[in-house]
Design a protein around this motif. Structure first.
Motif, mmCIF file in Angstrom:
data_model
loop_
_atom_site.group_PDB
_atom_site.id
_atom_site.type_symbol
_atom_site.label_atom_id
_atom_site.label_comp_id
_atom_site.label_asym_id
_atom_site.label_seq_id
_atom_site.Cartn_x
_atom_site.Cartn_y
_atom_site.Cartn_z
ATOM 1 N N LEU A 275 -11.186 -22.761 -0.291
ATOM 2 C CA LEU A 275 -11.663 -24.131 -0.061
ATOM 3 C C LEU A 275 -12.593 -24.156 1.145
ATOM 4 O O LEU A 275 -13.654 -24.763 1.125
ATOM 5 N N ARG A 276 -12.186 -23.455 2.188
ATOM 6 C CA ARG A 276 -13.012 -23.423 3.398
ATOM 7 C C ARG A 276 -14.281 -22.577 3.193
ATOM 8 O O ARG A 276 -15.369 -22.969 3.615
ATOM 9 N N GLU A 277 -14.108 -21.442 2.533
ATOM 10 C CA GLU A 277 -15.246 -20.510 2.471
ATOM 11 C C GLU A 277 -16.295 -20.906 1.435
ATOM 12 O O GLU A 277 -17.379 -20.336 1.417
ATOM 13 N N GLY A 325 -16.225 -26.173 10.210
ATOM 14 C CA GLY A 325 -16.472 -25.029 11.089
ATOM 15 C C GLY A 325 -15.246 -24.493 11.784
ATOM 16 O O GLY A 325 -14.104 -24.706 11.353
ATOM 17 N N HIS A 326 -15.536 -23.814 12.876
ATOM 18 C CA HIS A 326 -14.535 -22.990 13.549
ATOM 19 C C HIS A 326 -14.044 -23.719 14.800
ATOM 20 O O HIS A 326 -14.419 -23.371 15.927
ATOM 21 N N LEU A 327 -13.224 -24.752 14.597
ATOM 22 C CA LEU A 327 -12.802 -25.569 15.742
ATOM 23 C C LEU A 327 -12.105 -24.721 16.805
ATOM 24 O O LEU A 327 -12.217 -24.979 18.004
ATOM 25 N N GLY A 330 -14.692 -23.702 19.068
ATOM 26 C CA GLY A 330 -15.669 -24.727 19.468
ATOM 27 C C GLY A 330 -16.983 -24.677 18.713
ATOM 28 O O GLY A 330 -17.969 -25.253 19.159
ATOM 29 N N ASN A 331 -17.009 -24.014 17.564
ATOM 30 C CA ASN A 331 -18.259 -23.870 16.797
ATOM 31 C C ASN A 331 -18.215 -24.765 15.557
ATOM 32 O O ASN A 331 -17.367 -24.591 14.686
ATOM 33 N N LEU A 332 -19.129 -25.735 15.545
ATOM 34 C CA LEU A 332 -19.161 -26.678 14.435
ATOM 35 C C LEU A 332 -20.461 -26.514 13.653
ATOM 36 O O LEU A 332 -21.530 -26.376 14.245
ATOM 37 N N HIS A 333 -20.368 -26.520 12.323
ATOM 38 C CA HIS A 333 -21.579 -26.569 11.499
ATOM 39 C C HIS A 333 -21.812 -28.043 11.165
ATOM 40 O O HIS A 333 -21.295 -28.551 10.170
ATOM 41 N N PHE A 334 -22.549 -28.692 12.057
ATOM 42 C CA PHE A 334 -22.790 -30.130 11.907
ATOM 43 C C PHE A 334 -23.959 -30.325 10.947
ATOM 44 O O PHE A 334 -25.072 -30.648 11.331
ATOM 45 N N ALA A 371 -24.583 -21.171 17.847
ATOM 46 C CA ALA A 371 -23.288 -20.578 18.192
ATOM 47 C C ALA A 371 -23.137 -19.186 17.619
ATOM 48 O O ALA A 371 -22.720 -18.261 18.309
ATOM 49 N N GLU A 372 -23.475 -19.025 16.320
ATOM 50 C CA GLU A 372 -23.198 -17.741 15.673
ATOM 51 C C GLU A 372 -24.278 -17.305 14.689
ATOM 52 O O GLU A 372 -24.258 -16.179 14.226
ATOM 53 N N HIS A 373 -25.206 -18.175 14.356
ATOM 54 C CA HIS A 373 -26.229 -17.802 13.368
ATOM 55 C C HIS A 373 -27.469 -17.200 14.003
ATOM 56 O O HIS A 373 -28.319 -16.657 13.296
ATOM 57 N N GLY A 374 -27.618 -17.292 15.316
ATOM 58 C CA GLY A 374 -28.793 -16.738 15.987
ATOM 59 C C GLY A 374 -29.979 -17.692 15.942
ATOM 60 O O GLY A 374 -29.941 -18.746 15.287
HETATM 61 ZN ZN ZN Z 1 -19.639 -20.322 10.452
#
Ligand code: ZN
Ligand code: MLT
Length: 426
Positions: A275-277, A325-327, A330-334, A371-374
């Protein structure tokens, strides 16, 4: 790389090509050479005595996870694209994913690197030591440099003991304030056992039903926020189940959660993870949307989301912020979906303004716009607005020192030299 250097041909290193910021995509000039690492696909060694793995850049992340598991070890980097992304790309972008709250990001998992320089020399820094204070930590320069300083060809990575059991829970919560409170409680109760704490906003749920009808949402009502929590346990499965049940009970009693379900089997847990992925793909299938990959202090996230949703609504009434995202870290995909039945081209045309609006809020709350995508090409110019000029100058100095001819991935992460004046880079 030696030949490219000789002929002054710019090189764009590329691994699994799953990046989200255009970091491994050549420009439109037709004069850049795309260098694939896919044939560097050997796992050179799994060393259980030292808990390290030596792998080549083109190894697919999932292949390393599986090899580690066969050796009764865990390689904890985990993300939705793990079936096709490669470790070289993971390191070049300092990938994050779902286990950062416990194990850190790609940077924290790396002990050594092998790198090809722009002139074609090979730096073998594969010692794999846990302590090495013999000067600048050069490997950390290359990690997250998005192929702009050298080509990562191999890495020495950390392995961890394989947990005895894992349990996953999905909890329906009253809102983000409750999610942050639950995170704090779960960290206290589970300590190092808490290995994922992911968040899904209500607007994401109908997208799953629409585009992945085979996935079953386990709650009758859609709560404002749903949290996926994973516990890794070093005792046994019954212990894991008890501990997770206790966290769920607390969440219900304290009024944080309105409902919850614990994965009953490996297959059930996988279904909860699915569900998340599947969210990123569900959004892609839904249509036009603008992505944001932001980091904030977790405690600031509820206020940020309230403020950002408000500005988005004023900017484009009916636009649908469908964040997830990855609460836990602290990383949100807004991400913001175009208003229903709107003209998608008009929405996309205003993308830069929307980015500015969201990212100014991120800056106001002390966060990061990547945060994580560069940065790749997507966030490269925006970054100039938010980075301190001195930091930008230091980054530029590193680039000039290690790639003086600007042959490696030009125009990624930092604006190409010729366009820097136009962007007012000091
Ligand atoms: Zn992510
Ligand atoms: C994820 O967490 O699923 C990925 O980073 C993908 C995305 O942001 O769309």
């Amino acid at each position: 790389m030696r030949l490219a250097h000789h002929w002054r041909v710019p090189v764009v290193p590329q691994g699994g090509n799953t990046g989200m910021s255009g970091g491994a995509t050549p420009d439109g000039s037709g004069r850049q050479l795309v260098l694939s690492t896919r044939r560097l696909n050997r796992i050179r060694r799994i060393d259980t005595a030292n808990d390290t793995a030596e792998v080549e850049a083109g190894v697919v992340l999932q292949a390393l996870q599986e090899a580690a598991q066969v050796a009764q070890r865990l390689f904890p980097l985990s993300l939705a694209a793990e079936g096709s992304c490669t470790l070289g790309g993971n390191l070049a972008t300092n990938a994050g994913g779902t286990a950062v709250l416990r194990y850190g990001n790609a940077r924290d998992l790396t002990l050594g690197l092998e790198v090809v320089t722009p002139s074609g020399e090979v730096w073998s820094g594969m010692r794999g030591l846990r302590k090495d204070n013999t000067g600048y930590d050069l490997k950390q320069l290359y990690i997250g440099s998005e192929g702009t300083l050298g080509i990562i060809t191999a890495a020495a990575l950390k392995l961890f003991p394989l947990p005895k059991a894992r349990r996953t829970a999905l909890m329906a919560l009253s809102g983000l304030v409750a999610a942050v409170a639950l995170l704090e409680h779960a960290r206290g109760e589970l300590g190092a056992g808490l290995t994922a704490f992911e968040v899904i906003s209500a607007r994401c749920v109908p997208l799953l039903a629409r585009h992945f009808p085979a996935l079953r949402w386990p709650f009758a009502q859609t709560a404002p926020v749903t949290v996926l929590l994973e516990l890794s346990d070093y005792e046994n499965d019954a212990h894991a189940r008890n501990v997770l049940d206790r966290v769920l009970e607390h969440a219900l009693e304290a009024g944080l959660a309105v409902d919850g379900v614990v994965g009953e089997s490996v297959a059930h847990s996988r279904a909860l993870w699915a569900l998340r992925e599947s969210l990123s793909e569900a959004q892609a299938l839904e249509g036009v949307h603008v992505k944001h990959d932001i980091a904030l202090p977790t405690s600031a996230i509820p206020a940020f989301v309230a403020a950002a949703e408000d500005s988005v609504e004023r900017f484009a009434p009916g636009a649908r912020p469908a964040w997830f995202g990855h609460l836990g870290d602290g990383n949100l995909h807004f991400n913001v979906l175009a208003p229903m039945a709107s003209d998608p081209d008009r929405f996309v045309a205003r993308q830069s303004e929307l980015n500015r609006l969201v990212h100014d809020q991120v800056a106001a709350f002390g966060g990061s716009i990547s945060a994580e995508h560069g940065l790749g090409q997507l966030r490269r110019d925006e970054n100039v607005r938010y980075k301190h000029p001195l930091e930008l100058r230091m980054m530029q100095a590193v680039k000039e020192a290690l790639d003086p001819l600007e042959l490696l991935n030009p125009g990624k992460l930092l604006p190409a030299r010729e366009s820097q004046e136009a962007l007012h880079i000091p």
